[in-house]
Design an enzyme around this catalytic site. Structure first.
Site, PDB file in Angstrom:
ATOM      1  N   ARG A   1     -28.018  11.521 -11.982  1.00  0.00           N
ATOM      2  CA  ARG A   1     -28.334  10.827 -13.166  1.00  0.00           C
ATOM      3  C   ARG A   1     -28.203   9.206 -12.658  1.00  0.00           C
ATOM      4  NH1 ARG A   1     -27.969  12.544 -18.141  1.00  0.00           N
ATOM      5  NH2 ARG A   1     -26.330  14.179 -17.753  1.00  0.00           N
TER       6      ARG A   1
ATOM      7  N   HIS B   1     -45.887   0.974  13.457  1.00  0.00           N
ATOM      8  CA  HIS B   1     -46.861   2.379  13.457  1.00  0.00           C
ATOM      9  C   HIS B   1     -46.382   3.205  14.753  1.00  0.00           C
ATOM     10  CE1 HIS B   1     -49.826   5.369  12.487  1.00  0.00           C
ATOM     11  NE2 HIS B   1     -49.911   5.343  13.641  1.00  0.00           N
TER      12      HIS B   1
ATOM     13  N   GLU C   1       1.045  -1.208  -0.019  1.00  0.00           N
ATOM     14  CA  GLU C   1      -0.149   0.207   0.097  1.00  0.00           C
ATOM     15  C   GLU C   1       0.800   1.204  -0.172  1.00  0.00           C
ATOM     16  OE1 GLU C   1      -3.340   1.166  -0.113  1.00  0.00           O
ATOM     17  OE2 GLU C   1      -2.402   2.860  -0.122  1.00  0.00           O
TER      18      GLU C   1
ATOM     19  N   ALA D   1       3.753  -0.566  -5.225  1.00  0.00           N
ATOM     20  CA  ALA D   1       4.226  -1.859  -5.959  1.00  0.00           C
ATOM     21  C   ALA D   1       3.450  -1.640  -7.488  1.00  0.00           C
ATOM     22  CB  ALA D   1       3.603  -2.844  -5.330  1.00  0.00           C
TER      23      ALA D   1
ATOM     24  N   THR E   1     -17.923   0.192  -1.757  1.00  0.00           N
ATOM     25  CA  THR E   1     -17.129  -0.467  -0.923  1.00  0.00           C
ATOM     26  C   THR E   1     -17.733  -1.860  -0.642  1.00  0.00           C
ATOM     27  OG1 THR E   1     -16.433   1.496   0.251  1.00  0.00           O
ATOM     28  CG2 THR E   1     -16.178  -0.441   1.490  1.00  0.00           C
TER      29      THR E   1
ATOM     30  N   ASP F   1     -12.949  -0.778  -7.451  1.00  0.00           N
ATOM     31  CA  ASP F   1     -13.297   0.392  -8.336  1.00  0.00           C
ATOM     32  C   ASP F   1     -12.506   0.157  -9.822  1.00  0.00           C
ATOM     33  OD1 ASP F   1     -14.898   1.010  -6.511  1.00  0.00           O
ATOM     34  OD2 ASP F   1     -14.214   3.008  -6.346  1.00  0.00           O
TER      35      ASP F   1
ATOM     36  N   ALA G   1     -20.806  15.140  -5.445  1.00  0.00           N
ATOM     37  CA  ALA G   1     -21.206  16.568  -5.528  1.00  0.00           C
ATOM     38  C   ALA G   1     -22.272  16.914  -4.384  1.00  0.00           C
ATOM     39  CB  ALA G   1     -21.353  17.069  -6.859  1.00  0.00           C
TER      40      ALA G   1
ATOM     41  N   LYS H   1     -16.534  11.103   5.066  1.00  0.00           N
ATOM     42  CA  LYS H   1     -17.680  12.071   4.657  1.00  0.00           C
ATOM     43  C   LYS H   1     -18.826  11.695   5.582  1.00  0.00           C
ATOM     44  CE  LYS H   1     -20.661   9.642   2.550  1.00  0.00           C
ATOM     45  NZ  LYS H   1     -20.789   9.021   1.349  1.00  0.00           N
TER      46      LYS H   1
ATOM     47  N   GLU I   1     -23.494  15.026  -2.133  1.00  0.00           N
ATOM     48  CA  GLU I   1     -23.153  15.045  -0.520  1.00  0.00           C
ATOM     49  C   GLU I   1     -22.154  15.987  -0.038  1.00  0.00           C
ATOM     50  OE1 GLU I   1     -23.411  10.081  -0.037  1.00  0.00           O
ATOM     51  OE2 GLU I   1     -21.569  10.875  -0.354  1.00  0.00           O
TER      52      GLU I   1
HETATM   53  P1  NDP Z   1     -20.582  10.355 -10.353  1.00  0.00           P
HETATM   54  O1  NDP Z   1     -20.168   9.304 -11.698  1.00  0.00           O
HETATM   55  O2  NDP Z   1     -21.680   9.853  -9.584  1.00  0.00           O
HETATM   56  O3  NDP Z   1     -20.851  11.687 -10.982  1.00  0.00           O
HETATM   57  C1  NDP Z   1     -19.942  12.605 -11.770  1.00  0.00           C
HETATM   58  C2  NDP Z   1     -20.596  13.825 -12.072  1.00  0.00           C
HETATM   59  O4  NDP Z   1     -19.945  14.611 -12.768  1.00  0.00           O
HETATM   60  C3  NDP Z   1     -21.821  13.741 -12.621  1.00  0.00           C
HETATM   61  O5  NDP Z   1     -22.720  14.579 -12.300  1.00  0.00           O
HETATM   62  C4  NDP Z   1     -21.585  13.992 -14.451  1.00  0.00           C
HETATM   63  O6  NDP Z   1     -22.707  14.473 -14.909  1.00  0.00           O
HETATM   64  C5  NDP Z   1     -20.575  15.049 -13.877  1.00  0.00           C
HETATM   65  N1  NDP Z   1     -19.470  15.210 -15.167  1.00  0.00           N
HETATM   66  C6  NDP Z   1     -18.884  14.072 -15.494  1.00  0.00           C
HETATM   67  N2  NDP Z   1     -17.920  14.642 -16.425  1.00  0.00           N
HETATM   68  C7  NDP Z   1     -18.139  15.944 -16.529  1.00  0.00           C
HETATM   69  C8  NDP Z   1     -17.761  16.987 -17.720  1.00  0.00           C
HETATM   70  N3  NDP Z   1     -16.962  16.894 -18.356  1.00  0.00           N
HETATM   71  N4  NDP Z   1     -18.386  18.168 -17.229  1.00  0.00           N
HETATM   72  C9  NDP Z   1     -19.351  18.560 -16.462  1.00  0.00           C
HETATM   73  N5  NDP Z   1     -19.841  17.267 -15.563  1.00  0.00           N
HETATM   74  C10 NDP Z   1     -19.311  16.501 -15.546  1.00  0.00           C
HETATM   75  O7  NDP Z   1     -19.333  10.515  -9.829  1.00  0.00           O
HETATM   76  P2  NDP Z   1     -18.734  11.219  -8.259  1.00  0.00           P
HETATM   77  O8  NDP Z   1     -17.535  11.675  -8.296  1.00  0.00           O
HETATM   78  O9  NDP Z   1     -19.981  11.651  -7.540  1.00  0.00           O
HETATM   79  O10 NDP Z   1     -18.558   9.509  -7.423  1.00  0.00           O
HETATM   80  C11 NDP Z   1     -17.704   8.713  -7.832  1.00  0.00           C
HETATM   81  C12 NDP Z   1     -18.045   7.186  -7.247  1.00  0.00           C
HETATM   82  O11 NDP Z   1     -18.006   7.222  -6.057  1.00  0.00           O
HETATM   83  C13 NDP Z   1     -19.362   6.968  -7.441  1.00  0.00           C
HETATM   84  O12 NDP Z   1     -19.706   6.406  -8.609  1.00  0.00           O
HETATM   85  C14 NDP Z   1     -20.000   5.978  -6.420  1.00  0.00           C
HETATM   86  O13 NDP Z   1     -19.861   4.660  -6.769  1.00  0.00           O
HETATM   87  C15 NDP Z   1     -18.852   6.415  -5.299  1.00  0.00           C
HETATM   88  N6  NDP Z   1     -19.278   7.117  -4.253  1.00  0.00           N
HETATM   89  C16 NDP Z   1     -20.566   6.859  -3.564  1.00  0.00           C
HETATM   90  C17 NDP Z   1     -21.023   7.151  -2.399  1.00  0.00           C
HETATM   91  C18 NDP Z   1     -22.155   6.307  -1.811  1.00  0.00           C
HETATM   92  O14 NDP Z   1     -22.363   5.214  -1.862  1.00  0.00           O
HETATM   93  N7  NDP Z   1     -22.903   7.275  -0.800  1.00  0.00           N
HETATM   94  C19 NDP Z   1     -20.650   8.529  -2.331  1.00  0.00           C
HETATM   95  C20 NDP Z   1     -19.630   9.039  -3.043  1.00  0.00           C
HETATM   96  C21 NDP Z   1     -19.312   8.273  -3.913  1.00  0.00           C
HETATM   97  P3  NDP Z   1     -23.639  13.668 -15.728  1.00  0.00           P
HETATM   98  O15 NDP Z   1     -24.480  13.074 -14.685  1.00  0.00           O
HETATM   99  O16 NDP Z   1     -24.131  14.686 -16.734  1.00  0.00           O
HETATM  100  O17 NDP Z   1     -22.998  12.622 -16.406  1.00  0.00           O
END
Ligand code: NDP
Length: 459
Positions: free
Chosen positions: A206, A437, A35, A116, A312, A304, A181, A51, A183
């Site tokens: 999305r 309830h 690591e 590594a 996770t 990932d 974003a 977080k 959160e």
């Molecule tokens: P996400 O893939 O969830 O979101 C990425 C965001 O960035 C989307 O809104 C996307 O827009 C936007 N984006 C991507 N490219 C561009 C661009 N070129 N210009 C403008 N906007 C852009 O990724 P996150 O970074 O939020 O999280 C990463 C991963 O971490 C997640 O996939 C998730 O698995 C994990 N995670 C899980 C959590 C949980 O379980 N609670 C909490 C935090 C992270 P668009 O939607 O239009 O594509």
């Protein structure tokens, strides 16, 4: 051939550590692990754990507002002490890092605290030049925050940086509308930072159920996040006080800090993969089969870095199944079909499992049971919070295809709803369950009539 190790794991995050511990501790394999950063990986050190603690910290003003609605006239949350919180957070993360290290070592895993790389199909090389051979190699290096390729983007921060700030910014911009974003916007806003969130789409999150997404979008604005939809940055420039951001609508604004929360990339760069025949997907993720095996039989990958379901608990399951399969004489695959998840917003969280209404319609006919209501606790306090309980049901088989919950503690609720749904429960099974309830979750067993039906799906 004699190897130094039966298994060498690259990456001490959730997936890698689980695989190493099970292979060594339960199946008696000789295991090495490298690591380069802190044991525990993204989730523990710079993701889920810090977080969630910050989410808790960020709810004080909301709770004070609510309590005033219950007659605690002087309830208030005046001053958040970031320095004190950071110190507590740092020591909690150190504790967890230590627990990850000692648990792995106690299982017999030899940890090498350095980077590594792969030297060939059975050899890894550490940063100090030491080489080890291994019968099997597991790549569990995770992902890294991605930026979007605009001029000056190096002036922006990423999610890792939030937990290391010396002081909170006065005014921050979050770019993106995904998990991180939304959160982070909730956290920063709750901690008193003037928070602007710029998202290129028209509803955040999305991929989630649209009805729930719309509620999440509304909530972000309701709690005070300056959410700007249909907006993207085009360049960043340094100013005396911070960062000037130009947007694609021609506007320009200055912020103390700008965070990119625009997805994560698999961390496959500079891993020595060119010394192997490991195949990559188009986005750089490692291609694996249902056994997490790469195109090279001695090399496996979990978590990932494989870009399957990037959560996770999924990485942990993949690591565990790999160890049982390869070292425990117990071949096990991980199903990625039904995976519950939660987005930790405030006051309402979003919990989800199974198909969204949009996906269910694409699949065929679907009955939608959807209850939108004001939860008792916040309604009494005078807040306008809305909750959603939603079930999607196949009208032919009565099977529940998906469940979406938007409301306080939705993360906890969806975990429980995920059990019957994974088991294949029908709507009749939900209906036969006695309600508890008064709870919000009782809606899940009391919704008698569909709110709408899509008899033909989207066909
Ligand atoms: P996400 O893939 O969830 O979101 C990425 C965001 O960035 C989307 O809104 C996307 O827009 C936007 N984006 C991507 N490219 C561009 C661009 N070129 N210009 C403008 N906007 C852009 O990724 P996150 O970074 O939020 O999280 C990463 C991963 O971490 C997640 O996939 C998730 O698995 C994990 N995670 C899980 C959590 C949980 O379980 N609670 C909490 C935090 C992270 P668009 O939607 O239009 O594509």
């Amino acid at each position: 051939m004699n190897f130094d190790y039966d298994l060498f794991v690259i990456g001490g995050g959730s997936g890698g550590v689980r695989a190493a511990r099970i292979a060594a501790g339960e199946h008696g394999a000789k295991v090495g692990l490298a690591e380069e950063s802190r044991m525990g990986g993204t989730c523990v050190i710079r993701g889920c754990v810090p977080k969630k603690l910050m989410i808790f910290a960020s709810t004080a003003t909301m709770m004070a507002d609510e309590m005033r609605g219950y007659g605690w006239c002087d309830a208030d949350a005046h001053h958040f002490d970031w320095t004190m919180f950071r110190a507590k957070l740092d020591s909690e993360l150190k504790r967890l890092e230590m627990a990850y290290t000692t648990n792995a070592e106690r299982a017999g895993v030899e940890i090498h605290h350095q980077r590594a790389k792969l030297a060939d199909h059975h050899t890894v090389e550490l940063a100090d030049g030491t080489r080890f051979t291994a019968k099997h190699i597991l790549i569990a290096v995770g992902g890294r925050p991605a930026r979007i390729g605009i001029p000056g983007e190096e002036l922006g921060l990423v999610s890792d940086d939030l937990f290391l700030l010396d002081k909170l910014p006065h005014r921050a911009l979050l770019i993106g509308g995904g998990f991180i974003a939304c959160e982070f916007a909730t956290i920063l806003n709750g901690l008193g930072v003037q928070t602007v969130q710029a998202y290129r789409g028209d509803a955040v999150l999305r991929g989630f159920d649209l009805e729930a997404r719309e509620m999440a979008t509304q909530q972000l604005s309701d709690i005070g996040v300056d959410l700007r939809l249909g907006l993207s940055p085009t360049r960043l420039d340094k100013t005396d006080g911070g960062v000037a951001v130009s947007f694609d609508d021609g506007s320009n604004e200055e912020f103390d800090a700008v965070f990119f929360a625009t997805g994560r990339d698999p961390y496959t760069g500079d891993l020595g993969l060119e010394n192997t025949e490991v195949r990559l997907k188009k986005n750089g993720a490692i291609e694996v089969d249902e056994w997490s095996q790469t195109s090279v039989p001695s090399i496996f990958a979990v978590g990932d870095v494989t870009d399957r379901v990037n959560l996770t608990p999924v990485a942990i399951r993949e690591g565990h199944a790999f160890a049982d399969t390869v070292f425990g004489n117990n071949a096990r695959k991980v199903s990625h079909d039904i995976v519950a998840s939660a987005v930790y917003l405030r006051p309402a969280e979003l919990g989800t499992v199974g198909l969204t209404e949009e996906q269910a319609r694409e699949r065929g006919p679907v009955d939608v049971y959807s209850a939108v209501f004001r939860p008792m606790r916040s309604m009494f306090a005078g807040a306008n919070t809305r909750s959603l309980m939603k079930l999607l049901v196949d009208p032919e088989t009565d099977k529940v295809l998906g469940c979406h919950i938007f409301g306080p503690e939705a993360g906890e609720m969806i975990q429980l709803a995920a059990i019957p749904i994974t088991m294949g429960a029908t709507k009749a099974d939900f209906d036969a369950t006695m309600a508890v309830h008064p709870t919000a979750a009782e809606e899940l067993v009391t919704m008698r009539h569909p709110s709408r039906r899509h008899p033909q799906g989207d066909e």
